[in-house]
Design a protein around this motif. Structure first.
Motif, PDB file in Angstrom:
ATOM      1  N   TYR A  36     -74.305  53.738  15.331  1.00  0.00           N
ATOM      2  CA  TYR A  36     -74.415  53.044  14.210  1.00  0.00           C
ATOM      3  C   TYR A  36     -74.397  51.478  14.302  1.00  0.00           C
ATOM      4  CZ  TYR A  36     -73.364  57.212  11.163  1.00  0.00           C
ATOM      5  OH  TYR A  36     -73.124  58.508  10.941  1.00  0.00           O
ATOM      6  N   ARG A  91     -68.406  61.853  18.548  1.00  0.00           N
ATOM      7  CA  ARG A  91     -67.925  62.817  17.394  1.00  0.00           C
ATOM      8  C   ARG A  91     -66.974  63.961  17.964  1.00  0.00           C
ATOM      9  NH1 ARG A  91     -71.040  67.070  13.612  1.00  0.00           N
ATOM     10  NH2 ARG A  91     -71.168  67.924  15.338  1.00  0.00           N
ATOM     11  N   TYR A 100     -65.416  61.229  13.356  1.00  0.00           N
ATOM     12  CA  TYR A 100     -66.111  59.886  14.081  1.00  0.00           C
ATOM     13  C   TYR A 100     -64.751  59.338  14.756  1.00  0.00           C
ATOM     14  CZ  TYR A 100     -70.838  60.430  12.312  1.00  0.00           C
ATOM     15  OH  TYR A 100     -72.042  61.014  11.733  1.00  0.00           O
TER      16      TYR A 100
ATOM     17  N   TYR B  35     -62.649  55.696   5.451  1.00  0.00           N
ATOM     18  CA  TYR B  35     -62.446  54.989   6.580  1.00  0.00           C
ATOM     19  C   TYR B  35     -61.961  53.564   6.106  1.00  0.00           C
ATOM     20  CZ  TYR B  35     -65.458  58.165   9.353  1.00  0.00           C
ATOM     21  OH  TYR B  35     -65.977  59.295   9.888  1.00  0.00           O
ATOM     22  N   PHE B  45     -60.554  56.308  10.823  1.00  0.00           N
ATOM     23  CA  PHE B  45     -60.893  57.580   9.835  1.00  0.00           C
ATOM     24  C   PHE B  45     -59.477  57.814   9.090  1.00  0.00           C
ATOM     25  CE2 PHE B  45     -61.554  61.909   8.594  1.00  0.00           C
ATOM     26  CZ  PHE B  45     -60.288  62.428   8.633  1.00  0.00           C
ATOM     27  N   TYR B  48     -60.725  63.412   5.194  1.00  0.00           N
ATOM     28  CA  TYR B  48     -62.054  64.066   4.604  1.00  0.00           C
ATOM     29  C   TYR B  48     -61.854  65.234   3.766  1.00  0.00           C
ATOM     30  CZ  TYR B  48     -65.219  68.127   5.919  1.00  0.00           C
ATOM     31  OH  TYR B  48     -65.909  69.131   5.995  1.00  0.00           O
ATOM     32  N   ILE B  55     -59.617  68.379   3.222  1.00  0.00           N
ATOM     33  CA  ILE B  55     -59.742  69.139   4.660  1.00  0.00           C
ATOM     34  C   ILE B  55     -58.815  68.605   5.568  1.00  0.00           C
ATOM     35  CG2 ILE B  55     -61.198  70.024   6.189  1.00  0.00           C
ATOM     36  CD1 ILE B  55     -61.523  71.041   3.343  1.00  0.00           C
ATOM     37  N   ASP B  56     -58.961  67.515   5.846  1.00  0.00           N
ATOM     38  CA  ASP B  56     -58.207  66.556   6.983  1.00  0.00           C
ATOM     39  C   ASP B  56     -57.690  65.298   6.410  1.00  0.00           C
ATOM     40  OD1 ASP B  56     -59.162  65.771  10.425  1.00  0.00           O
ATOM     41  OD2 ASP B  56     -57.363  65.259   9.373  1.00  0.00           O
ATOM     42  N   SER B  58     -55.295  63.554   8.426  1.00  0.00           N
ATOM     43  CA  SER B  58     -54.425  63.059   9.356  1.00  0.00           C
ATOM     44  C   SER B  58     -54.616  61.691   9.615  1.00  0.00           C
ATOM     45  CB  SER B  58     -54.994  63.573  10.697  1.00  0.00           C
ATOM     46  OG  SER B  58     -56.458  63.356  11.161  1.00  0.00           O
ATOM     47  N   GLN B  98     -70.790  69.499   7.626  1.00  0.00           N
ATOM     48  CA  GLN B  98     -69.824  68.917   8.475  1.00  0.00           C
ATOM     49  C   GLN B  98     -70.279  69.154  10.087  1.00  0.00           C
ATOM     50  OE1 GLN B  98     -66.043  70.019   9.740  1.00  0.00           O
ATOM     51  NE2 GLN B  98     -65.877  67.884  10.031  1.00  0.00           N
ATOM     52  N   PHE B  99     -70.647  70.488  10.262  1.00  0.00           N
ATOM     53  CA  PHE B  99     -70.804  70.721  11.688  1.00  0.00           C
ATOM     54  C   PHE B  99     -71.680  69.915  12.381  1.00  0.00           C
ATOM     55  CE2 PHE B  99     -67.389  73.403  11.470  1.00  0.00           C
ATOM     56  CZ  PHE B  99     -67.396  74.293  10.531  1.00  0.00           C
ATOM     57  N   THR B 100     -72.818  69.786  11.850  1.00  0.00           N
ATOM     58  CA  THR B 100     -73.720  68.943  12.580  1.00  0.00           C
ATOM     59  C   THR B 100     -74.630  67.867  12.055  1.00  0.00           C
ATOM     60  OG1 THR B 100     -75.737  70.399  12.081  1.00  0.00           O
ATOM     61  CG2 THR B 100     -74.619  70.859  14.122  1.00  0.00           C
ATOM     62  N   ASP B 101     -73.908  67.385  10.891  1.00  0.00           N
ATOM     63  CA  ASP B 101     -74.473  66.383   9.762  1.00  0.00           C
ATOM     64  C   ASP B 101     -74.118  65.011   9.950  1.00  0.00           C
ATOM     65  OD1 ASP B 101     -74.897  69.149   7.422  1.00  0.00           O
ATOM     66  OD2 ASP B 101     -76.372  68.309   8.817  1.00  0.00           O
ATOM     67  N   THR B 102     -75.144  64.372   9.969  1.00  0.00           N
ATOM     68  CA  THR B 102     -74.753  62.689   9.974  1.00  0.00           C
ATOM     69  C   THR B 102     -74.130  62.454   8.827  1.00  0.00           C
ATOM     70  OG1 THR B 102     -76.667  62.554  11.523  1.00  0.00           O
ATOM     71  CG2 THR B 102     -75.957  60.577  10.391  1.00  0.00           C
ATOM     72  N   GLN B 103     -73.240  61.423   9.113  1.00  0.00           N
ATOM     73  CA  GLN B 103     -72.389  60.829   7.915  1.00  0.00           C
ATOM     74  C   GLN B 103     -73.371  59.495   7.404  1.00  0.00           C
ATOM     75  OE1 GLN B 103     -68.230  59.997   8.629  1.00  0.00           O
ATOM     76  NE2 GLN B 103     -68.124  61.917   9.713  1.00  0.00           N
ATOM     77  N   TYR B 104     -73.365  59.167   6.255  1.00  0.00           N
ATOM     78  CA  TYR B 104     -73.901  58.081   5.578  1.00  0.00           C
ATOM     79  C   TYR B 104     -72.850  57.411   4.835  1.00  0.00           C
ATOM     80  CZ  TYR B 104     -78.236  60.274   7.341  1.00  0.00           C
ATOM     81  OH  TYR B 104     -79.423  60.790   7.927  1.00  0.00           O
ATOM     82  N   PHE B 105     -72.904  55.988   5.296  1.00  0.00           N
ATOM     83  CA  PHE B 105     -72.008  55.085   4.569  1.00  0.00           C
ATOM     84  C   PHE B 105     -72.314  54.267   3.485  1.00  0.00           C
ATOM     85  CE2 PHE B 105     -68.287  55.194   7.525  1.00  0.00           C
ATOM     86  CZ  PHE B 105     -69.159  56.005   8.860  1.00  0.00           C
TER      87      PHE B 105
END
Lengths: 112, 114
Positions: A36, A91, A100, B35, B45, B48, B55-56, B58, B98-105
């Motif tokens: 990024y 990741r 991330y 974030y 982070f 989520y 979900i998380d 932490s 979630q598993f393979t997907d890109t995050q967009y900010f």
């Protein structure tokens, strides 16, 4: 803790290729490498990602070494607008979720 | 196709007040991540969420911070009794899965605590 190591800063002449290295020696077999960039203090912009194979899109190329311990982001013809902080991210899967882990990034300055 | 939206873009609070940060994910995205970025640092982070579920969490401080993503409406990050150390940029990201997907900010919310 970040799983990646990047040089803190780099300069590149406008029109030349910018090669940004990243070390991720502790990466696991199923962990993806993402890149990024953050221009000024805007939200991070997705560039590219990969697992094992080299990848290319309209923005950049990603070269991942065979042992997956390092990678290089290539901006083929850098422009002044590519000046930004570039983050190499692994990741990771942690307690069943994917997240991330950002490092401190490389501040790329493209010079006219 | 609108991207991730965050508001307000800038928020000023006095110590002890509450801060509410909102995030509307991209259309079709049901996964939201928050974030925090301190000056000259990378993003860290925090939490989520999926619709109606955390979900998380932490990365969330144990006290004063909470997050929700209701069935209708945006995701909310709430900081109660803010302190100067809460001053930072808070970014939201979304992904379709979630598993393979890109995050967009999103563009972020800059919180300043006086």
């Amino acid at each position: 803790d970040a799983k990646t190591t990047q040089p803190p800063s780099m300069d590149c002449a406008e029109g030349r290729a910018a090669n940004l290295p990243c070390n991720h020696s502790t990466i696991s077999g199923n962990e993806y490498v993402y890149w990024y960039r953050q221009i000024h203090s805007q939200g991070p912009q997705y560039i590219i990602h990969g697992l094992k194979n080299n990848e290319t899109n309209e923005m950049a190329s990603l070269i991942i070494t065979e042992d997956r311990k390092s990678s290089t982001l290539i901006l083929p013809h850098a422009t002044l607008r590519d000046t930004a902080v570039y983050y190499c991210i692994v990741r990771v899967r942690d307690s069943g979720t994917y997240k991330y882990i950002f490092g401190t990034g490389t501040r790329l300055k493209v010079l006219a | 196709n609108a991207g991730v939206m965050q508001n307000p873009r800038h928020l000023v609070r006095r110590r002890g007040q509450e801060a509410r940060l909102r995030c509307s994910p991209m259309k079709g995205h049901s996964h939201v991540y928050w974030y925090r970025q301190l000056p000259e640092e990378g993003l860290k982070f925090m939490v989520y969420l999926q619709k109606e579920n955390i979900i998380d969490e932490s990365g969330m401080p144990k006290e004063r911070f909470s997050a929700e993503f209701p069935k209708e409406g945006p995701s909310i990050l709430r900081i109660q009794q803010v302190v100067r150390g809460d001053s930072a940029a808070y970014f939201c990201a979304s992904s379709p899965g979630q598993f393979t997907d890109t995050q967009y900010f999103g563009p972020g919310t800059r919180l300043t605590v006086l």
